[in-house]
Design a protein around this motif. Sequence first.
Motif, PDB file in Angstrom:
ATOM      1  N   ASP A 246      59.034  83.102   5.123  1.00  9.82           N
ATOM      2  CA  ASP A 246      57.641  82.947   4.713  1.00  9.82           C
ATOM      3  C   ASP A 246      56.730  83.687   5.692  1.00  9.82           C
ATOM      4  O   ASP A 246      56.338  83.145   6.726  1.00  9.82           O
TER       5      ASP A 246
ATOM      6  N   GLU B 175      49.003  87.940  18.684  1.00 11.23           N
ATOM      7  CA  GLU B 175      49.093  88.875  17.559  1.00 11.23           C
ATOM      8  C   GLU B 175      50.376  88.667  16.767  1.00 11.23           C
ATOM      9  O   GLU B 175      51.382  88.161  17.293  1.00 11.23           O
ATOM     10  N   PHE B 176      50.337  89.111  15.514  1.00  7.44           N
ATOM     11  CA  PHE B 176      51.483  88.946  14.604  1.00  7.44           C
ATOM     12  C   PHE B 176      51.878  90.309  14.037  1.00  7.44           C
ATOM     13  O   PHE B 176      51.015  91.147  13.758  1.00  7.44           O
TER      14      PHE B 176
ATOM     15  N   LYS C 143      52.441  84.193   9.908  1.00  2.00           N
ATOM     16  CA  LYS C 143      51.232  84.843  10.401  1.00  2.00           C
ATOM     17  C   LYS C 143      50.170  83.823  10.763  1.00  2.00           C
ATOM     18  O   LYS C 143      49.514  83.926  11.821  1.00  2.00           O
ATOM     19  N   GLU C 144      49.971  82.835   9.909  1.00  2.00           N
ATOM     20  CA  GLU C 144      48.973  81.793  10.171  1.00  2.00           C
ATOM     21  C   GLU C 144      49.317  81.014  11.433  1.00  2.00           C
ATOM     22  O   GLU C 144      48.454  80.726  12.269  1.00  2.00           O
ATOM     23  N   PHE C 145      50.595  80.687  11.591  1.00  2.00           N
ATOM     24  CA  PHE C 145      51.035  79.932  12.764  1.00  2.00           C
ATOM     25  C   PHE C 145      50.799  80.731  14.048  1.00  2.00           C
ATOM     26  O   PHE C 145      50.276  80.201  15.041  1.00  2.00           O
TER      27      PHE C 145
ATOM     28  N   GLU D 161      53.566  84.761   5.359  1.00  2.00           N
ATOM     29  CA  GLU D 161      52.192  84.276   5.447  1.00  2.00           C
ATOM     30  C   GLU D 161      52.085  83.045   6.330  1.00  2.00           C
ATOM     31  O   GLU D 161      51.160  82.913   7.133  1.00  2.00           O
ATOM     32  N   ARG D 162      53.035  82.146   6.171  1.00  2.00           N
ATOM     33  CA  ARG D 162      53.037  80.952   7.016  1.00  2.00           C
ATOM     34  C   ARG D 162      53.237  81.325   8.481  1.00  2.00           C
ATOM     35  O   ARG D 162      52.597  80.767   9.375  1.00  2.00           O
TER      36      ARG D 162
ATOM     37  N   THR E  23      48.801  83.424  14.653  1.00  2.00           N
ATOM     38  CA  THR E  23      47.417  83.787  14.978  1.00  2.00           C
ATOM     39  C   THR E  23      46.537  82.578  15.248  1.00  2.00           C
ATOM     40  O   THR E  23      45.661  82.625  16.121  1.00  2.00           O
ATOM     41  N   GLU E  24      46.723  81.485  14.506  1.00  2.00           N
ATOM     42  CA  GLU E  24      45.836  80.325  14.640  1.00  2.00           C
ATOM     43  C   GLU E  24      46.332  79.288  15.636  1.00  2.00           C
ATOM     44  O   GLU E  24      45.541  78.738  16.403  1.00  2.00           O
ATOM     45  N   GLU E  25      47.622  79.011  15.632  1.00  2.00           N
ATOM     46  CA  GLU E  25      48.137  77.972  16.538  1.00  2.00           C
ATOM     47  C   GLU E  25      48.513  78.520  17.908  1.00  2.00           C
ATOM     48  O   GLU E  25      48.261  77.876  18.931  1.00  2.00           O
TER      49      GLU E  25
END
Length: 452
Positions: A430, A445-446, A435-437, A432-433, A439-441
């Motif tokens: 996954d 960089e991803f 990338k979100e993890f 998208e998951r 960059t946000e958590e």
Amino acid sequence: MFIDTHAHLFYPNFNDDLEEVIRNARQSGIDYILVPATDLASSAQAIELADKYDFIYASVGIHPHDTNEWEDSLIDNLRDLSKHEKVVAIGEIGLDYYYDFSPKEKQIKAFEAQIELALELKLPIIVHNREASGDIMAIIEKYKDTPLKAQFHCYSGSLEEARRLIELRHFVSFTGNITFSKANTLRNIVKKIAVENMLLETDSPFMTPAPHRGKRNEPSYIRLIAEKIAELHGITVQDVARTTSYNAFKLFGIGKKPDLSYTYKIGNSLYVNVTNRCNADCVFCDRKGDAVINGYNLKMKKSEEPGADVYIKEIGDPKQYKEIVFCGYGEPTIRWDVVKEIARYVKENGGKTRLNTDGHGNYINKRDITPELDGLIDVVSISLNSVDPEQYAKLMRVDPKMHAEMLDFARKAKKYSKVVMSIVGINGVDAERAKEFVTEELGVEFREREYF
């Protein structure tokens, strides 16, 4: 420099100037040409060309257009032709549902029979596919647990299908159509497939690249295709040539395997082959196989690992490179002291450094090594691979607890270096998951990198 893996030099429109075409090819840096047949007559012609020219090889097979009169006895003819020492594949074979030259049932029967012959003879196949991806993929899947290896020539399938074929250790190749003005969708697929999974081909006399479109294609135009691939990947034509030539050796046995490299240049970056040793055993890593990347042989025993002085000598002036990257088919932090010595030299002489790691450096060295990154390593690229510990463990063949170890390393490392976390773009992960993890958590960089 180049290997054209698909040129039908037996076609009548080469009859009047074949010698000139051959000279053009050699002058354009082509080391070898593979001539794939389309029926029994052209199989004999391809072999005749291979006999006449030492740098030409042949394949034998029945093209889907010519399967209307298919009989199982044709396999015996192909088997006899395959005994020639310069026959390196069964092809061009496959399915073509665009034209109505042969019934689908006949095409499928011929395709599967020739696959079976290839397996019997331990030869790869060269696959033609036009508007038949569903049946092609279904048939290839049936052979997933066999030694079958294939070139999917003039690739026209989806990115997802290409990824699956690559997972099955097949190769794809693109023709001059990637230079056409309206081929943006195809170019996007080219851009997302690692060159390690590609072969070069012209498909002469067809698919002539721009700016020669409308004229007869010939092998000397292979550079135009290589230039477009290089442009899309942000690397050099030499990178494309070297990588695809090794791929041709790997699949067809044409050419030779390169010697061991301690450092290797891709684009304008110099990579340092620190070790082949690793605490992980990733499913997508060829460390235990050929250990060749971009045409460079990185296969190295522990006894062959050189000291820092050897790497430093090969680096020379580090400012001539975009960056010096510690990356090979192994985990660099296993030789952390050597990495630091080289990095210190690079930084003292005005260069930039990057460490590609699985993020297990603290576990491997039994201490927190992240403060030692300070001033030595500019960028740390960590293989996240998955946000799910269980999937991570399966992909890397490690204990699930190593997922937490990797994340802890990332959090600590970002205090001292820029951190980039990556996943391999394979089906089932996954992105998208992830990338979100990342960059946000984690606040770093991803990057998604393609499977190879």
